[in-house]
Design a protein around this motif. Structure first.
Motif, PDB file in Angstrom:
ATOM      1  N   GLY A  23     -27.686 -34.104 -11.183  1.00  0.00           N
ATOM      2  CA  GLY A  23     -26.930 -33.856  -9.863  1.00  0.00           C
ATOM      3  C   GLY A  23     -25.651 -34.300  -9.664  1.00  0.00           C
ATOM      4  O   GLY A  23     -24.911 -33.712  -8.798  1.00  0.00           O
ATOM      5  N   LEU A  24     -25.125 -35.336 -10.255  1.00  0.00           N
ATOM      6  CA  LEU A  24     -23.981 -35.778 -10.343  1.00  0.00           C
ATOM      7  C   LEU A  24     -23.264 -35.835 -11.686  1.00  0.00           C
ATOM      8  O   LEU A  24     -21.883 -36.563 -11.400  1.00  0.00           O
ATOM      9  N   GLY A  25     -23.815 -35.407 -12.553  1.00  0.00           N
ATOM     10  CA  GLY A  25     -22.979 -35.431 -13.854  1.00  0.00           C
ATOM     11  C   GLY A  25     -22.962 -36.689 -14.743  1.00  0.00           C
ATOM     12  O   GLY A  25     -24.142 -37.191 -14.938  1.00  0.00           O
ATOM     13  N   ALA A  26     -21.980 -37.285 -15.085  1.00  0.00           N
ATOM     14  CA  ALA A  26     -22.110 -38.383 -16.185  1.00  0.00           C
ATOM     15  C   ALA A  26     -20.660 -39.208 -15.933  1.00  0.00           C
ATOM     16  O   ALA A  26     -19.799 -38.499 -15.092  1.00  0.00           O
ATOM     17  N   GLY A  27     -20.669 -40.574 -16.320  1.00  0.00           N
ATOM     18  CA  GLY A  27     -19.564 -41.415 -16.032  1.00  0.00           C
ATOM     19  C   GLY A  27     -19.719 -42.368 -17.028  1.00  0.00           C
ATOM     20  O   GLY A  27     -20.798 -42.667 -17.821  1.00  0.00           O
TER      21      GLY A  27
ATOM     22  N   VAL B  41     -15.063 -39.837 -14.919  1.00  0.00           N
ATOM     23  CA  VAL B  41     -16.271 -38.892 -14.143  1.00  0.00           C
ATOM     24  C   VAL B  41     -16.394 -37.591 -15.068  1.00  0.00           C
ATOM     25  O   VAL B  41     -15.230 -37.016 -15.373  1.00  0.00           O
ATOM     26  N   ILE B  42     -17.469 -37.299 -15.529  1.00  0.00           N
ATOM     27  CA  ILE B  42     -17.595 -36.221 -16.330  1.00  0.00           C
ATOM     28  C   ILE B  42     -18.358 -34.944 -15.540  1.00  0.00           C
ATOM     29  O   ILE B  42     -19.458 -35.161 -15.040  1.00  0.00           O
TER      30      ILE B  42
ATOM     31  N   ALA C 170     -16.486 -31.852 -19.030  1.00  0.00           N
ATOM     32  CA  ALA C 170     -15.256 -32.213 -18.945  1.00  0.00           C
ATOM     33  C   ALA C 170     -14.974 -33.472 -17.998  1.00  0.00           C
ATOM     34  O   ALA C 170     -15.691 -33.739 -17.474  1.00  0.00           O
ATOM     35  N   ILE C 171     -14.055 -34.182 -18.765  1.00  0.00           N
ATOM     36  CA  ILE C 171     -13.793 -35.356 -17.850  1.00  0.00           C
ATOM     37  C   ILE C 171     -12.608 -35.080 -16.873  1.00  0.00           C
ATOM     38  O   ILE C 171     -11.601 -34.470 -17.219  1.00  0.00           O
TER      39      ILE C 171
ATOM     40  N   HIS D  76     -24.343 -45.774 -12.912  1.00  0.00           N
ATOM     41  CA  HIS D  76     -25.069 -44.794 -11.979  1.00  0.00           C
ATOM     42  C   HIS D  76     -24.354 -45.042 -10.750  1.00  0.00           C
ATOM     43  O   HIS D  76     -23.924 -44.246  -9.685  1.00  0.00           O
ATOM     44  N   LEU D  77     -24.236 -46.471 -10.124  1.00  0.00           N
ATOM     45  CA  LEU D  77     -23.454 -46.708  -8.791  1.00  0.00           C
ATOM     46  C   LEU D  77     -21.996 -46.462  -8.774  1.00  0.00           C
ATOM     47  O   LEU D  77     -21.797 -45.835  -7.821  1.00  0.00           O
ATOM     48  N   ASP D  78     -21.499 -46.750  -9.745  1.00  0.00           N
ATOM     49  CA  ASP D  78     -20.080 -46.367 -10.047  1.00  0.00           C
ATOM     50  C   ASP D  78     -19.929 -44.741  -9.814  1.00  0.00           C
ATOM     51  O   ASP D  78     -18.910 -44.171  -9.153  1.00  0.00           O
ATOM     52  N   LEU D  79     -20.803 -44.115 -10.408  1.00  0.00           N
ATOM     53  CA  LEU D  79     -20.711 -42.432 -10.437  1.00  0.00           C
ATOM     54  C   LEU D  79     -21.041 -42.067  -8.833  1.00  0.00           C
ATOM     55  O   LEU D  79     -20.307 -41.164  -8.731  1.00  0.00           O
TER      56      LEU D  79
END
Length: 309
Positions: free
Chosen positions: A54-58, A84-85, A91-92, A294-297
């Motif tokens: 739901g929020l991608g990756a980081g 953030v990906i 993509a970044i 995950h908190l940063d993301l």
């Protein structure tokens, strides 16, 4: 790819919005991630990565050099970026100032848990540490606990707290810098620690019934902010079981047999999702804020959404 400065991040964030973004995200899927640390107490290269449906990756990349704080003039002890990906394109899409994201997400992590774990009538807040996260913890706790009437600040070098004390006084907060940490612990309803200490600072024998202890600073096994007695008899929660297990404040009392893994009642997902949680006025609660990418993301995606708006 966007590059988002600390100034842009601070301009679009407030505690209410960040807390709600974290709460909503913790009602959903759990993350998958990993981290590594190379170095020691003098210098370390630290990274954490996460995939969160739901929020991608980081990915957080961080260079940590405590000695920089003693340079003349002082240099940042932590320099970092958070990438953030995008969930769809992979993509970044953005690189955000790491320390500013850390400041907001770390204090909001603690405050979100403390909305459940601390007493609503908590009146005295004690904060250990003099860095940006320590200051953010003061602001976040004042936001969630308006009954706080006094803030106590402690640091090994008290002079580093002068600017924070004066800023809080200008905003109408009753605040003082304390020299006697043990005496301050006895008085506190909430104790928040954001230090890099390798030896325990908070003694459990002095923590009063009903107090909430929030341990933020230690992220390695050789770092401690509280002794084993703080954990003994406390109701224990963590933000993330995997990252908390590698911190000295959880690992050491587990290895000493002071607590068992079963005594860790839950993590931040549990606190957000279980509506039946309750505490008594005399429960001592302990929260280990060990962080997680995950908190940063979550906060980074909230920043990007605010900028788009």
């Amino acid at each position: 790819m966007q590059v988002i400065s600390a100034q842009k991040i601070a301009a679009v964030l407030d505690w209410g919005g960040v807390l709600e973004a974290l709460r909503q995200a913790h009602l959903g899927a759990r993350p998958a991630g990993d981290s590594f640390f190379v170095g020691d107490e003098r210098y370390g290269l630290f990274s954490r990565g996460v995939v969160l449906p739901g929020l991608g990756a980081g990915l957080k990349v961080c260079s940590i050099c405590p000695a920089n704080g003693s340079a003349n003039p002082p240099l940042p002890t932590e320099q970092a970026l958070f990438l953030v990906i995008d969930e769809q394109s992979k993509a970044i899409v953005a690189a955000l100032d790491g320390p500013e994201i850390t400041r907001w997400k770390t204090a909001a992590d603690s405050a979100l848990a403390a909305q459940r774990l601390s007493r609503e009538d908590s009146a005295v807040l004690l904060v250990l540490g003099a860095g940006p996260v320590a200051r953010a913890l003061v602001d976040a706790y004042l936001h969630i606990r308006p009954a706080i009437r006094e803030v106590l600040l402690w640091n090994r070098t008290p002079a580093k707290l002068t600017d924070t004390r004066e800023a809080l006084r200008r905003s109408g907060v009753e605040v003082s810098i304390v020299d006697d940490l043990d005496a301050a612990v006895v008085r506190a309803d909430i104790i928040a620690c954001a230090t890099s200490s390798a030896t325990p600072l908070v003694r459990g024998a002095l923590v009063r019934p009903g107090c909430h202890v929030d341990l933020v600073g230690g992220f390695r096994p050789d770092m401690r902010e509280a002794d084993d007695e703080v954990a003994r008899g406390a109701r224990i929660f963590v933000d993330d079981r995997d990252t908390a297990a590698s911190s000295g404040d959880i690992q050491a009392p587990l290895q000493a047999g002071v607590i068992t893994p079963e005594q860790i009642e839950g993590d931040l997902y549990d606190l957000c999702q279980v509506s039946a949680f309750s505490r008594t006025a005399t429960d001592r609660t302990l929260y280990k804020n060990a962080g997680g990418a995950h908190l940063d993301l979550i906060v980074a995606q909230y920043v990007l959404a605010r900028l788009r708006a």
